[in-house]
Design an enzyme around this catalytic site. Structure first.
Site, PDB file in Angstrom:
ATOM      1  N   GLY A 218       0.803  -1.216   0.000  1.00  0.00           N
ATOM      2  CA  GLY A 218       0.000   0.000   0.000  1.00  0.00           C
ATOM      3  C   GLY A 218       0.833   1.260   0.000  1.00  0.00           C
ATOM      4  O   GLY A 218       0.305   2.365   0.148  1.00  0.00           O
ATOM      5  N   GLU A 259       4.697  -6.779   0.646  1.00  0.00           N
ATOM      6  CA  GLU A 259       4.414  -7.214  -0.731  1.00  0.00           C
ATOM      7  C   GLU A 259       4.239  -5.996  -1.639  1.00  0.00           C
ATOM      8  O   GLU A 259       3.139  -5.720  -2.117  1.00  0.00           O
ATOM      9  CB  GLU A 259       3.153  -8.077  -0.756  1.00  0.00           C
ATOM     10  N   PRO A 260       5.292  -5.253  -1.894  1.00  0.00           N
ATOM     11  CA  PRO A 260       5.169  -4.082  -2.761  1.00  0.00           C
ATOM     12  C   PRO A 260       5.010  -4.482  -4.224  1.00  0.00           C
ATOM     13  O   PRO A 260       5.722  -5.355  -4.720  1.00  0.00           O
ATOM     14  CB  PRO A 260       6.494  -3.346  -2.535  1.00  0.00           C
ATOM     15  N   GLY A 261       4.061  -3.868  -4.887  1.00  0.00           N
ATOM     16  CA  GLY A 261       3.884  -4.091  -6.321  1.00  0.00           C
ATOM     17  C   GLY A 261       4.005  -2.777  -7.053  1.00  0.00           C
ATOM     18  O   GLY A 261       5.018  -2.468  -7.673  1.00  0.00           O
ATOM     19  N   ARG A 298      -6.808   2.229 -16.091  1.00  0.00           N
ATOM     20  CA  ARG A 298      -6.869   2.810 -14.752  1.00  0.00           C
ATOM     21  C   ARG A 298      -7.677   4.115 -14.668  1.00  0.00           C
ATOM     22  O   ARG A 298      -8.451   4.297 -13.730  1.00  0.00           O
ATOM     23  CB  ARG A 298      -5.464   3.023 -14.187  1.00  0.00           C
ATOM     24  N   TYR A 302     -10.823   3.424 -12.118  1.00  0.00           N
ATOM     25  CA  TYR A 302     -10.957   4.032 -10.800  1.00  0.00           C
ATOM     26  C   TYR A 302     -10.401   5.442 -10.733  1.00  0.00           C
ATOM     27  O   TYR A 302      -9.761   5.826  -9.749  1.00  0.00           O
ATOM     28  CB  TYR A 302     -10.366   3.169  -9.674  1.00  0.00           C
ATOM     29  N   CYS A 328     -14.453   2.336 -28.971  1.00  0.00           N
ATOM     30  CA  CYS A 328     -15.862   2.701 -29.157  1.00  0.00           C
ATOM     31  C   CYS A 328     -16.645   2.516 -27.864  1.00  0.00           C
ATOM     32  O   CYS A 328     -17.498   1.648 -27.724  1.00  0.00           O
ATOM     33  CB  CYS A 328     -16.483   1.884 -30.282  1.00  0.00           C
ATOM     34  N   GLU A 329     -16.282   3.275 -26.875  1.00  0.00           N
ATOM     35  CA  GLU A 329     -16.947   3.473 -25.602  1.00  0.00           C
ATOM     36  C   GLU A 329     -16.430   4.812 -25.090  1.00  0.00           C
ATOM     37  O   GLU A 329     -15.452   5.350 -25.623  1.00  0.00           O
ATOM     38  CB  GLU A 329     -16.597   2.381 -24.578  1.00  0.00           C
ATOM     39  N   TYR A 356      -0.229  -2.117 -13.421  1.00  0.00           N
ATOM     40  CA  TYR A 356      -1.625  -2.287 -13.842  1.00  0.00           C
ATOM     41  C   TYR A 356      -1.918  -1.539 -15.144  1.00  0.00           C
ATOM     42  O   TYR A 356      -3.032  -1.085 -15.368  1.00  0.00           O
ATOM     43  CB  TYR A 356      -2.587  -1.841 -12.734  1.00  0.00           C
TER      44      TYR A 356
END
EC number: 4.1.1.20
Length: 407
Positions: A218, A259-261, A298, A302, A328-329, A356
């Site tokens: 986090g 657990e860093p991503g 992303r 969100y 096409c959205e 991501y």
């Protein structure tokens, strides 16, 4: 990474293209090592952020372990050369069979479901150690969609079910060697970690064979100029001091795991795209680029912010644009963004695109996924080829048209 390097790579490999700066990954990993040097700490790269096998191999070379959330991520980790003892399997909502597969591969197990814990205990007893993931009921901040430690989250076993956990562990003589929590991303306040740590220490008193406590991750990275990031140095000092004190009470030294991503790969990544069209309407001026949420979801998923710059015209007059894709959205990367004047054909770069980005990409609208390039010590190399049309048909079952004799 300089603008000239990004432009050169984009011209060599085409656009859109994801570019990763390996040296930046090493810098981020080094920050964590230094911050927690006063205690026994282990870092497992949360590979769901970016699983390209070349990135996994680089993480292994740095000395990181691997955090996996699916059995296929586990297999990728083994293929990348990680030892099973350096792979932590932390799935959710999987059936027992996937847990058993991971056990047979010899990796570390993290169980976050009462039902699975009971099934695992019934089948294996105390023959294979497990970690238990707890939900600390802490709202860590950031977007609600990426917060995982609050009361409505599907992740972890509620701390209020500790008696139930104890009964299962006692009945089946399960060897619990660790406790785990993860509250989500974007944690600016180090006190959130410390609050969670106090909860974990309280629960640790219910188990007498623990070897580690895993605080997840986090760590926040800055997306906008001047935005704060998690102060890992302060966090390291406070966490190490807290572990030293608790270990004396507990009677043995405990390791702290993370657990860093995103923290490791986000700032290493750049997505370079081309401006296809400039479209002025009665309300706004759109920059339509040759990418979309099929490559970087992303912002639409969100409301994530990505800084955007015009690589081709950095000295141009600043104007206000809405940057959109060609899907096409509704496909908006940024509303009312100030950019140096954008002309059709200009190259734009999205920053913080390492986590991501490609990992959540798709072939929506039958668009092709971009290439990936890794730059290590100034040398660029292709680590994923750009999709070609045939990739859209791979895996599909269909009959190819038959040519007639006259054709």
């Amino acid at each position: 990474m300089t603008n000239e390097q990004l432009i050169h790579i984009a011209r060599e490999y085409g656009t859109p293209v994801y570019i990763y700066d390996a040296d930046k990954i090493a810098i981020q990993y080094g920050k964590l090592q230094r911050a927690f040097s006063a205690c026994s700490a282990r870092f497992f790269y949360a590979c769901k952020a970016l699983t390209n096998i070349n990135v996994l191999r680089y993480m292994r070379a740095l000395g990181a372990g691997l955090d996996c959330v699916s059995i296929n991520e586990v297999k990728l980790g083994l293929l990348a050369g990680f030892e099973p003892g350096n792979i932590l399997f932390t799935p959710n909502c999987v059936d027992l069979e996937e847990i058993v597969q991971a056990k047979e591969l010899g990796v570390l197990l993290n169980i976050d479901n009462i039902s699975i814990l009971e099934q695992f205990g019934n089948k294996f007893g105390g023959s294979y150690p497990v970690c238990i993931r707890l939900n600390p009921h802490i709202m860590a901040g950031g977007n609600y969609k990426i917060s995982t430690g609050h009361v409505d989250s599907k992740f972890g076993i509620s701390i209020h079910q500790i008696r139930h956990i104890e009964r299962i562990v006692k009945t089946f003589k399960i060897h619990v060697n660790g406790l785990h929590m993860h509250t989500g991303s974007e944690i600016k306040d180090v006190n959130v970690f410390l609050q969670g740590l106090e909860v974990m220490f309280e629960e640790a008193r219910h188990f007498d064979r623990l070897e580690f406590i895993d605080l997840g991750s986090g760590f926040k990275v800055p997306y906008q100029e001047g935005e704060p990031e998690t102060d890992v140095d302060t966090l390291g000092k406070k966490v190490c001091a807290a572990f030293a004190a608790f270990s004396k009470e507990y009677g043995r030294s405990l390791e702290v795991w993370f657990e860093p991503g995103k923290y490791l790969v986000s700032e290493s990544g750049y997505l370079v795209v081309k401006a296809n069209v400039i479209k002025q309407t009665t309300a706004t001026v759109f920059v339509g680029v040759n990418s979309g949420f099929n490559h970087l979801i992303r912002p639409m998923f969100y409301d994530a912010y990505h800084r955007i710059e015009n690589l081709s015209n950095p000295g141009g007059a600043e104007r206000i644009y809405t940057v959109v894709g060609h899907i096409c959205e509704t496909d908006t990367f940024a509303w009312d963004r100030k950019l140096n004047e954008v002309r059709e054909g200009d190259l734009l770069v999205f920053y913080n695109a390492g986590a991501y980005g490609f990992e959540m990409s798709s072939n929506f609208n039958s668009r092709l996924r971009p290439a990936e390039v890794m730059v290590e010590k100034g040398e660029a190399r292709l680590i994923r080829k750009r999709d070609v049309f045939e990739d859209l048909l791979r895996g599909q079952v269909y009959e190819a048209p038959q040519l007639s004799a006259t054709e």
